[in-house]
Design an enzyme around this catalytic site. Structure first.
Site, PDB file in Angstrom:
ATOM      1  N   GLU A  11      -5.052 -28.613  -2.154  1.00 16.69           N
ATOM      2  CA  GLU A  11      -6.511 -28.413  -1.992  1.00 16.69           C
ATOM      3  C   GLU A  11      -6.889 -29.228  -0.769  1.00 16.69           C
ATOM      4  O   GLU A  11      -6.845 -30.465  -0.805  1.00 16.69           O
ATOM      5  CB  GLU A  11      -7.260 -28.971  -3.201  1.00 16.69           C
ATOM      6  N   CYS A  64     -15.450 -31.989   0.460  1.00 15.08           N
ATOM      7  CA  CYS A  64     -14.692 -30.877   1.054  1.00 15.08           C
ATOM      8  C   CYS A  64     -15.562 -29.635   1.136  1.00 15.08           C
ATOM      9  O   CYS A  64     -15.354 -28.778   1.981  1.00 15.08           O
ATOM     10  CB  CYS A  64     -13.441 -30.607   0.225  1.00 15.08           C
TER      11      CYS A  64
END
Ligand code: NAD
Length: 510
Positions: free
Chosen positions: A232, A266
């Site tokens: 990720e 993010c």
């Protein structure tokens, strides 16, 4: 050697944390492997009971979590409660409720003509020892999203928190204390060298959340040992604002989406594409709202000096190339804080770092577009593809646009918060990585499928076993004719007679 020694808030000293010696990591992984074998064979209800206790422990430790995150990351207290405490308690409840069904063996349907007497089921088997390597931006929520389902599924985990949030990592270890057999969860501390030692210790799966360069290094090391890896990585999320958007809600949503966690998310909004028709009114509202944000209370500091330097570099390069600074733009001088910043980018400055690289700070570039076609084209023109949002009063229009966006999550009239929903998959495309957290799709990463077939046939032999007599070829040719839609009825009748004559011989081993 101690690390993470001063607070990003005000430079105050923090309690020292010692790193785990890198050369002890392989031994810890091997101990975890021994512990995993007995953890995996415990009845699932026992694992569920143990993990469920974590829910109240998280809620009761809320203040302690907020305090640690304030000190070592600079997070505003409210953000800790909304992102790192409450959703994690929900996460535990979700997984304890969902795990039985998610792990239940799945029977497959088998054609009794081809496979007489046989039944088969797919079982979800734990991977074994999972190496969990995480960043500092959500130091409690991100690890728990893997730990809870992975442990419930019967894995052991060796967890290395970021060197910038080691106390939060240690606190997670404490929350689990007494719930798990020894060595089922091991917290190791340190930087990249300790992370690299964990990867080299040959775990059965590596779950990594962090930057693209580190993700690439880990993927390369994992490939050498043929270890599966879940990545990720970064993002450069776009928000598209259509001409019919609710201006008040959109302005507030964009400001939150860009500046929560000081932009160190993010899924921060790092690009806004706004329709020309409403651009001025929306931008005015966003700027006015941003000017009311309190540094430290609403927008915390950057957590690391390197991050502050990246933010300064992106803003300075943008303004030097003609981008217009609408508010903010400077470090405050207090700790590692940077003012929440909005810059207007014109067409020819799309190539700027602030538009192409992850800034990971409180900086929001806004671009005015002619129409939604231009917005979609520019939003999709990125190496990253984590989340994206569309802001419009016409939900159907938003849904149609969502189908065209290159992103793992698309929200309409909201942004980025869905990582807190344990039932919703979180993943990306391109350089945002291919790992999945949350939802049943994440469980597929923490388990592998094992197919078990049981044969209750009392026949002496099988169609395909030796010896390969003429009746084998006659039977399979007949089967091919019977299954083909292009053969005529006469041919099929002859094939059926062949099958009835030859198949019994095969089952007798002739
Ligand atoms: P980072 O890549 O610098 O570090 C992440 C972790 O990797 C740390 O624990 C670090 O010690 C470890 N590490 C460093 N070198 C290593 C090596 N060679 N081998 C093994 N481990 C190593 O990332 P960061 O600065 O901590 O985090 C910020 C990044 O994380 C941003 O790019 C952000 O977008 C990304 N992120 C992504 C998601 C997501 O869900 N996609 C969520 C949060 C953060």
């Amino acid at each position: 050697m101690p690390f993470s020694t001063i607070s990003p808030l005000d430079g105050a000293p923090l309690d020292p944390v010692e790193a785990t010696p890198a050369d002890s990591v392989a031994r810890l992984v091997s101990r975890a492997r021994d512990a995993q074998a007995s953890w995996a064979v415990k009845p699932l209800t026992e694992r569920m009971e143990a993990i469920y206790k974590l829910k109240d422990r998280i809620l009761d430790a809320g203040e302690q979590i907020a305090k640690v995150l304030r000190a070592e990351c600079g997070k505003p207290e409210g953000e800790s409660w909304t992102a790192e405490v409450i959703p994690n308690a929900d996460l535990v409840v979700h997984w304890v409720d969902a795990i039985e069904e998610a792990l239940a063996p799945e029977e497959i349907s088998l054609d009794p003509m081809s496979y007489p007497g046989k039944t088969g089921a797919i079982h979800a088997v734990p991977r074994g020892v999972i190496a969990l390597i995480t960043p500092w931006n959500f130091p409690v929520a991100i690890p728990l999203r893997t730990l809870v389902p992975a442990l419930l599924a019967g894995n052991a985990v060796v967890f290395k928190p970021s060197e910038h949030s080691p106390r939060a990592g240690a606190l997670i270890g404490k929350l689990f204390e007494g719930l798990l057999p020894h060595d089922v969860l091991t917290v190791i501390q340190g930087g990249g060298d300790v992370g690299a030692a964990l990867v080299e210790a040959k775990p059965d799966l590596i779950v990594f959340t962090g930057s693209v360069p580190t993700g690439r290094k880990i993927a390369e090391a994992a490939a050498r040992s043929l270890i599966p890896v879940s990545l990720e990585l970064g993002g450069k999320d776009a928000a598209i604002v259509l001409d019919d958007a609710d201006l008040e809600r959109t302005a507030r949503g964009l400001v939150w989406g860009a500046f929560n966690n000081a932009g160190q998310n993010c899924a921060s909004i790092e690009r806004v594409y706004v329709h020309a028709k409403i651009a001025t009114s929306l931008i005015d509202k966003m700027v006015a709202l941003t000017k009311t944000l309190r540094i430290g209370e609403d927008v915390g500091p950057l957590t690391t000096r390197a991050q502050l330097e990246t933010v300064q570099r992106h803003v300075e390069a943008a303004t030097a190339s003609g981008a217009k600074l609408l508010c903010g733009g400077h470090a405050t001088g207090s700790g590692l804080a940077f003012e929440p910043t909005i810059v207007r980018i014109d067409d020819d400055t799309d190539r700027l770092e602030v538009m192409t690289e992850e800034t990971f700070g409180p900086v929001l570039p806004v671009v005015v577009v002619r129409d939604e076609e231009e917005a979609v084209r520019r939003a999709n023109a990125s190496r990253f593809g984590l989340t994206a949002s569309v802001w419009t009063k016409k939900v159907t229009r938003g849904e149609q646009l969502a189908e065209r966006l290159r992103a793992g999550v698309v929200t309409i009239n909201n942004h980025g918060f869905t990582a807190a929903i344990a039932a919703a998959p979180w993943s990306g495309v391109g350089e945002s990585g291919f790992g999945v957290t949350n939802s049943k799709h994440a469980l597929r990463e923490f388990t592998r499928p094992r197919f078990v077939l049981v044969d209750r046939s009392s026949a002496k032999s099988e169609l395909w076993w030796m010896p390969y007599t003429p009746s084998l070829v006659a039977t399979v040719k007949a089967l091919a004719i019977l299954r083909s839609a292009s053969r005529g009825i006469g041919e099929k009748l002859r094939a059926l007679i062949q099958l009835l004559t030859n198949a019994p011989k095969r089952l007798m081993g002739r």
